[in-house]
Design an enzyme around this catalytic site. Structure first.
Site, short mmCIF file in Angstrom:
data_model
loop_
_atom_site.label_atom_id
_atom_site.label_comp_id
_atom_site.label_asym_id
_atom_site.label_seq_id
_atom_site.Cartn_x
_atom_site.Cartn_y
_atom_site.Cartn_z
N GLU A 45 10.41 -1.19 -5.71
CA GLU A 45 10.69 -2.57 -5.36
C GLU A 45 9.45 -3.23 -4.77
O GLU A 45 9.15 -4.39 -5.05
CB GLU A 45 11.85 -2.64 -4.37
CG GLU A 45 12.24 -4.06 -3.98
CD GLU A 45 13.41 -4.12 -3.02
OE1 GLU A 45 13.74 -5.24 -2.58
OE2 GLU A 45 13.98 -3.05 -2.70
N HIS A 104 15.12 -1.56 5.64
CA HIS A 104 15.36 -1.85 4.23
C HIS A 104 15.65 -0.57 3.45
O HIS A 104 16.53 -0.55 2.58
CB HIS A 104 14.15 -2.57 3.63
CG HIS A 104 14.29 -2.84 2.18
ND1 HIS A 104 13.51 -2.22 1.24
CD2 HIS A 104 15.15 -3.63 1.49
CE1 HIS A 104 13.86 -2.63 0.03
NE2 HIS A 104 14.84 -3.49 0.16
N GLU A 109 19.17 0.25 3.98
CA GLU A 109 20.05 -0.60 3.18
C GLU A 109 20.37 0.07 1.85
O GLU A 109 21.51 0.07 1.38
CB GLU A 109 19.38 -1.95 2.94
CG GLU A 109 20.11 -2.85 1.96
CD GLU A 109 19.18 -3.82 1.27
OE1 GLU A 109 19.29 -3.99 0.04
OE2 GLU A 109 18.32 -4.41 1.96
N HIS A 110 19.36 0.69 1.22
CA HIS A 110 19.57 1.39 -0.05
C HIS A 110 20.38 2.66 0.15
O HIS A 110 21.25 2.99 -0.65
CB HIS A 110 18.22 1.73 -0.68
CG HIS A 110 17.53 0.55 -1.29
ND1 HIS A 110 17.39 0.37 -2.64
CD2 HIS A 110 16.94 -0.53 -0.71
CE1 HIS A 110 16.75 -0.76 -2.88
NE2 HIS A 110 16.46 -1.31 -1.73
#
Length: 910
Positions: free
Chosen positions: A157, A75, A78-79
Site C-alpha cells: 500500500e 494502520h 487496522e489490517h
C-alpha cells in the site's frame, strides 16, 4: 461570434415560471447514546427509509499513539483486525459478512482508527457479533504468519499510494517538515518500511491489549432497526468485553513555525506542484469553520479566487486544491497548486500569496460568503443523507465534541460565520509555513457465543421506478421523487460523445464539455461558476466514448434558478476564444501528464489492443497530444451542433421535486432546443472477440510496482444475463473475499488490492482483471492471476460462493441509491448502458432470481480463460522480462503509453 448553425441551436429561452416553495427542513435525527459498565460508548441512530444498517466503531488510537521505532503500527493493526479469530477463522469474517450481502472496511488517521460494516438490516445481529468477537478475541488468535501477510500488504500500500503515485512521495515529507521529531504527528500514518519490518508478534499483541479496550471506543449503529430490540443485543455481546484501563492520550503543545520551512521532492511527474501548509487550531476549535470557508473561497471551483487567478487568468496552473486537515492536536491548512508544464513555481507562490493577502486585507465579498455557506449546507445535507457517512460523522462528533448528534451545531458554525471572521482567518496565515515543491525528476455482563446469531427477518425492498414524460423538444425525462431530502440531482445524457468526433480531432468532445461550464449566456467563466456556487449547486459535464453527460445537482429550494443556469450551459455557452485557449492548453497538459499514471495508461493500452486506434472504442476520449494540439475553436463550433443534438437525449432526475412543476420548468427552458443537421449513424456492432494471448509492456524504468491489467471484449446483455454475469464477477474480483483479492493480496501479499469488473457503454462491454503488484513479484503474480482465471473458466463456482456473491451484489444496489446523487448516477448509468427506464427494478428482480447452476455455467462459458486475454503490464521492463521467461510466459510486445508498438531495437535500448 457563434457559427450560424450553432446560433440556431443555442436560441434564447423564454422566461421561466415562478420557483417552487422551499421544502421543509430535514427532521432531527433520532440518536440515543449510552455507556456500558465496561466503558464502551454506544450510539443508536435508527432510520427506516431503506433496509440497510451500518455499524461504525471508532477506537481512539491513530499514528499519534505509536511508539518510537514502530511507526505505521496503528494502520498495520487496522489490517490485522480482519485476520480471523477462533470463532471466525481465516477469512470467514469477510465471507460471513458478504454471504449476507454485507461488506466492511476501515481507515486510520493520525487520531483514530475506525472500522465500519454495512449490509441489509436483517444482517445486523451478525455484524454486531462479528465486531464483538474480534474485539474480544483477536489478540489471542494473532500469529506471526498473519502478521507477515499483512505486513506485506501494508508495504505494498505504501508503494502504491505514495511511492508509485504521482506526487505521493510529498505526503511522506510533509509531516516531518511541519512537526518536530518529538511531536506525535512527526511521521506519516503509513509508517516506514523499516519499522513495519521490525514489528514482532509481541509488539502486535501488546498494541491490541493497550489500545483496543472498551473505554477507548465508541460504537455507532445506524439504519433500519428497532432500538428496543438492538440495545439488549449490544449489551449482551459487548458487555462481555472485559473492563481494562484506558490509555492516556498523547499530549503536545500547539506547534507554530516561526519561519518558512522549505523542502523539494523530485518525483516521476510531468507537472510541477507547490504545497503551502500552515499550522491551524485543533479540529472544531474556534476559527476552524472560518478556515474551511476560507479554503472554499480560495480554491473550490472555477469561481474561487486562486483558480480564477492562476488557472483562468494567468494560466500558470493546471489545478488548485485548498483544504483544512482537521486533527485533535492541531490542524493543517493546505494550499496545493499544480502548475502547467514548465511553470515557474516561484511565480505561482507569489501570485498565491498575493491572492491570500488581498483576502486578509478585505475579506470575502458578500457573494463569496453566500456561495461557500450554501456549499456548506449542501455538504451537511448530503452527509446526513448517506448512511455510512452519517454514522461516521456521529462518531466524529462524539470524538471531538462529546455529543453524537451535532449536525445542527456543526452547521451553525458555518452559517453564523461573518466575512470579518473569514478575513481574520486569512490574516492568521503568516510567514511561518511549509513551502514544499514537487518537481519532475524524469525520469453489562454477557457472553459472545461461538455460533453466529440468526439474521433478523429480511425486509422486502423494490427500487423506485421513474415517472416518464417527453418534452416538446423530444427529450425523454425520467423522474424518481425522494421527498424530504432537500436535494435534487440530474443527468442529461446526449448521444454522440467521442464517437461523433473525427479520429484526427480526438479529444475535442471533453474540451467542449469543459467549455459548457466556462461561461454562458454572457456571464464569464468566473461569473457563471460563482452564480452556480452561490445557489449551493454544482454543474458538471463530461464526454464518454458515446455520450455527453451534463450533470446538475443542488438544493431543491433553489431548483428553478439552478435549472436556469443548467439550460444556459447547455444552450447558450459563450465558447469564447480565451476560454477555448485555456481549456485546450489544460487538456494538452493532462494528456501529456497521462503517462505518469499507470492506472490510466493500462486501460488505454488495453483498449487500443482490443479495438484498434481507428475505432472510437480503442482510443482515449481525451485524445492524443498530436490530436489535441490541432484543435481549434472553429472545430468546436462546427461539431457542437452534432454533440448537442436533442435526438435520443434522456434527462434523469432524482430528489425532492414536484414533477408537474419540474415538467413545466423544463418545457419552458428547453423548448428551443431542436435538431440541426443529420442524425448520427448508429454505433458500430459490439466486438465480441479480439486477438488474445498477448502481453503488452509499457516500460517505466525503476518503477516500484507493475500495473497488471487483463482484458477481453464482450457484448452487453439483457437484465437476466447481466445479473448472472455480475454475480460471477463479484465472486472472481468484485469483493474483498473474491478469488483474485484473496489470492494476490491475502494469501501472497503481492498487492494492496486485486479486482475484476465489466465496463459497459451502449452495446459494448469490456471485461477487466487488474492489480498493481510489487515489481519483483510480477511474474509470480501473473501466474496466480492465470491460475484463478483458468480455475473459474474450468470449474465454475459452487452454490455457496454464488449465494455470497448474489447477496453482495443485491445490497450494493441499495448502497448505490441511498443518496439523491447516487440514485441519479444509477439512473444515468442505465441510459449510458442502453438499459430500460426501470432497469433498477429489473436489476433487483434479476439478482434475486440468479440460479447458482446458471452462474456456474456462465463462469465456465464466459470470458475468463487466461489464454484469450490481452494482458498489459506497466512497469520496469528490465526487472519484468526475466520473470516472464522464468514463469514460462511469452515475451511481451513493447508499446508506448498510447498503445502504439515500439520497434524491437528501440525497446531493447530503453
Amino acid at each position: 461570434m457563434l457559427a450560424p448553425a450553432l446560433a440556431l441551436v443555442l436560441a434564447a429561452s423564454p422566461p421561466p415560471p415562478a420557483a417552487s416553495p422551499r421544502p421543509a427542513a430535514p427532521a432531527r435525527l433520532d440518536v440515543r447514546t449510552f455507556t456500558l459498565p465496561n466503558g464502551l460508548t454506544v450510539v443508536l441512530a435508527p432510520d427506516h427509509r431503506l433496509p440497510q444498517v451500518v455499524v461504525d466503531t471508532w477506537f481512539q488510537v491513530g499514528s499519534k499513539d505509536e511508539a518510537p521505532g514502530r511507526t505505521g503500527f496503528a494502520h498495520l493493526f487496522e489490517h490485522l483486525m480482519f485476520m480471523g479469530t477462533k470463532r471466525v477463522p481465516g477469512n470467514a469474517f469477510d465471507v460471513t459478512m458478504e454471504s449476507g450481502g454485507g461488506a466492511n472496511n476501515a481507515s486510520t488517521s493520525e487520531d483514530r482508527t475506525n472500522y465500519y460494516s454495512w449490509g441489509p438490516s436483517a444482517l445486523l445481529p451478525t455484524l454486531l457479533w462479528l465486531d464483538a468477537d474480534r474485539f474480544q478475541a483477536l489478540g489471542d488468535a494473532m500469529t506471526k504468519e498473519k502478521l507477515d501477510v499483512q505486513r506485506g500488504v501494508v508495504r505494498n500500500e505504501r508503494r502504491q499510494s505514495y511511492e508509485n503515485t504521482p506526487y505521493g512521495r510529498a505526503e511522506l515529507v510533509i509531516p516531518e517538515a511541519l512537526f518536530p521529531e518529538s511531536h506525535p504527528y512527526h511521521h506519516p500514518v503509513i509508517g516506514s518500511h523499516q519499522d513495519l519490518e521490525a514489528a514482532t508478534l509481541e509488539d502486535v499483541k501488546g498494541f491490541f491489549a493497550t489500545h483496543y479496550v472498551p473505554g477507548n471506543a465508541t460504537l455507532v449503529v445506524a439504519g433500519d432497526f428497532d432500538p428496543a430490540a438492538v440495545r439488549p443485543m449490544v449489551e449482551k455481546l459487548f458487555g462481555a468485553l472485559a473492563t481494562r484501563p484506558v490509555p492516556a492520550p498523547p499530549v503536545a503543545a500547539p506547534v507554530h513555525l516561526d519561519r518558512e520551512v522549505r523542502r523539494i521532492v523530485m518525483d516521476e511527474v510531468e507537472l510541477p506542484r507547490l504545497v503551502l501548509a500552515w499550522h491551524a487550531p485543533a479540529a472544531y476549535a474556534p476559527g476552524t469553520a472560518e478556515l474551511d470557508l476560507l479554503a472554499a473561497v480560495l480554491g473550490d471551483g472555477p469561481s474561487s479566487r486562486l483558480e480564477r487567478r492562476l488557472v483562468l487568468d494567468l494560466r500558470i496552473a493546471e489545478s488548485v486544491n485548498v483544504s483544512l486537515d482537521a486533527r485533535a492536536l492541531g490542524s493543517v491548512f493546505r494550499v496545493e497548486v499544480t502548475g502547467t508544464p514548465g511553470a515557474d513555481l516561484e511565480r505561482v507562490k507569489r501570485e498565491t500569496l498575493a491572492v491570500l493577502a488581498d483576502l486578509a486585507a478585505k475579506g470575502p465579498t458578500d457573494a463569496e460568503l453566500r456561495r461557500v455557506k450554501a456549499e456548506a449546507e449542501v455538504h451537511a445535507l448530503e452527509t446526513r443523507e448517506h448512511l455510512q457517512r452519517r454514522a461516521d460523522k456521529l462518531n466524529e462528533y462524539r470524538f471531538f465534541l462529546g455529543e453524537a448528534d451535532a449536525f445542527d451545531r456543526d452547521l451553525a458554525r458555518y452559517i453564523r460565520a461573518t466575512g470579518a471572521a473569514v478575513r481574520d482567518a486569512a490574516r492568521g496565515l503568516g510567514e511561518g509555513r511549509l513551502d514544499l515543491r514537487i518537481l519532475p525528476s524524469r525520469g453489562v455482563a454477557g457472553e459472545i457465543t461461538d455460533t453466529r446469531p440468526q439474521d433478523l427477518p429480511a425486509r422486502a425492498w423494490v427500487p423506485p421506478a421513474p415517472e416518464i414524460f417527453r418534452l416538446s423538444s423530444g427529450v425523454e425525462v425520467r423522474v424518481v421523487r425522494e421527498p424530504g431530502t432537500g436535494l435534487f440531482a440530474a443527468h442529461l445524457i446526449v448521444p454522440g460523445g467521442a464517437r461523433a468526433v473525427p479520429a484526427e480531432k480526438a479529444g475535442l468532445a471533453p474540451v467542449l464539455a469543459k467549455l459548457l461550464l466556462s461561461g454562458a449566456a454572457g456571464r464569464s467563466a468566473p461569473e457563471f461558476a460563482d452564480a452556480v456556487r452561490t445557489l449551493g449547486a454544482d454543474i458538471d459535464a463530461r464526454a464518454t466514448r458515446s455520450f455527453l453527460d451534463v450533470e446538475v445537482k443542488g438544493l431543491s429550494a433553489k431548483l428553478g434558478p439552478t435549472l436556469d443556469l443548467f439550460a444556459d450551459a447547455l444552450l447558450r455557452p459563450n465558447l469564447a476564444p480565451a476560454d477555448f485557449d485555456r481549456e485546450a492548453a489544460l487538456a494538452l497538459a493532462r494528456v501529456e501528464a497521462r503517462p505518469d499514471e499507470p492506472r490510466l495508461v493500462a486501460p488505454l493500452v488495453a483498449a487500443a489492443a482490443l479495438y484498434g486506434q481507428d475505432d472510437p472504442r480503442g482510443r482515449p476520449v481525451d485524445g492524443y497530444a498530436r490530436t489535441v494540439k490541432t484543435l481549434t475553436l472553429a472545430d468546436v463550433k462546427a461539431l457542437a451542433p452534432r454533440l448537442l443534438d436533442p435526438r435520443g437525449a434522456v434527462l434523469v432526475v432524482a430528489g425532492d421535486v414536484d414533477v408537474a412543476a419540474l415538467r413545466a420548468r423544463l418545457e419552458a427552458l428547453l423548448a428551443g432546443w431542436r435538431p440541426r443537421g443529420d442524425a448520427l449513424p448508429p454505433p458500430p456492432p459490439p466486438v465480441t472477440s479480439a486477438p488474445g494471448g498477448r502481453i503488452l509492456l509499457v516500460d517505466r524504468p525503476g518503477a516500484p510496482q507493475t500495473m497488471i491489467l487483463a482484458a477481453r471484449p464482450a457484448a452487453s446483455s439483457d437484465e437476466a444475463a447481466r445479473a448472472v454475469r455480475e454475480v460471477v464477477n463479484v465472486a472472481l474480483g468484485g469483493s474483498f473475499t473474491s478469488r483474485l483479492n484473496q489470492n494476490l493480496r491475502e494469501k501472497h501479499g503481492y498487492t494492496y488490492g486485486a479486482r475484476s469488473a465489466y465496463a459497459t457503454e451502449g452495446r459494448q462491454s469490456t471485461f477487466y482483471a487488474m492489480a498493481a503488484v510489487q515489481t519483483e513479484v510480477t511474474g509470480a503474480a501473473l501466474v496466480e492471476l492465470r491460475r484463478e482465471l483458468d480455475a473459474l473458466a474450468a470449474g465454475g463456482i459452487d452454490a455457496a460462493e454464488a449465494r455470497k456473491a448474489q447477496e453482495t451484489a443485491r445490497h450494493q444496489l441499495v448502497l448505490d441509491v441511498q443518496t439523491t446523487a447516487g440514485l441519479a448516477d444509477r439512473l444515468a448509468e442505465a441510459v449510458l448502458e442502453g438499459r430500460p427506464a426501470d432497469a433498477l427494478r429489473e436489476e433487483a428482480t434479476a439478482l434475486g432470481a440468479v440460479d447458482a447452476a446458471r452462474a456456474s455455467a456462465d463462469a465456465r462459458s464466459g470470458p475468463y480463460r487466461f489464454d484469450g486475454l490481452a494482458v498489459v503490464l506497466v512497469g520496469d521492463r528490465k526487472a519484468i522480462l526475466p520473470q516472464l521467461a522464468k514463469a514460462g510466459l511469452p515475451p511481451p510486445i513493447a508499446v508506448d503509453a498510447d498503445g502504439a508498438p515500439i520497434p524491437a531495437d528501440r525497446a531493447a535500448a530503453r
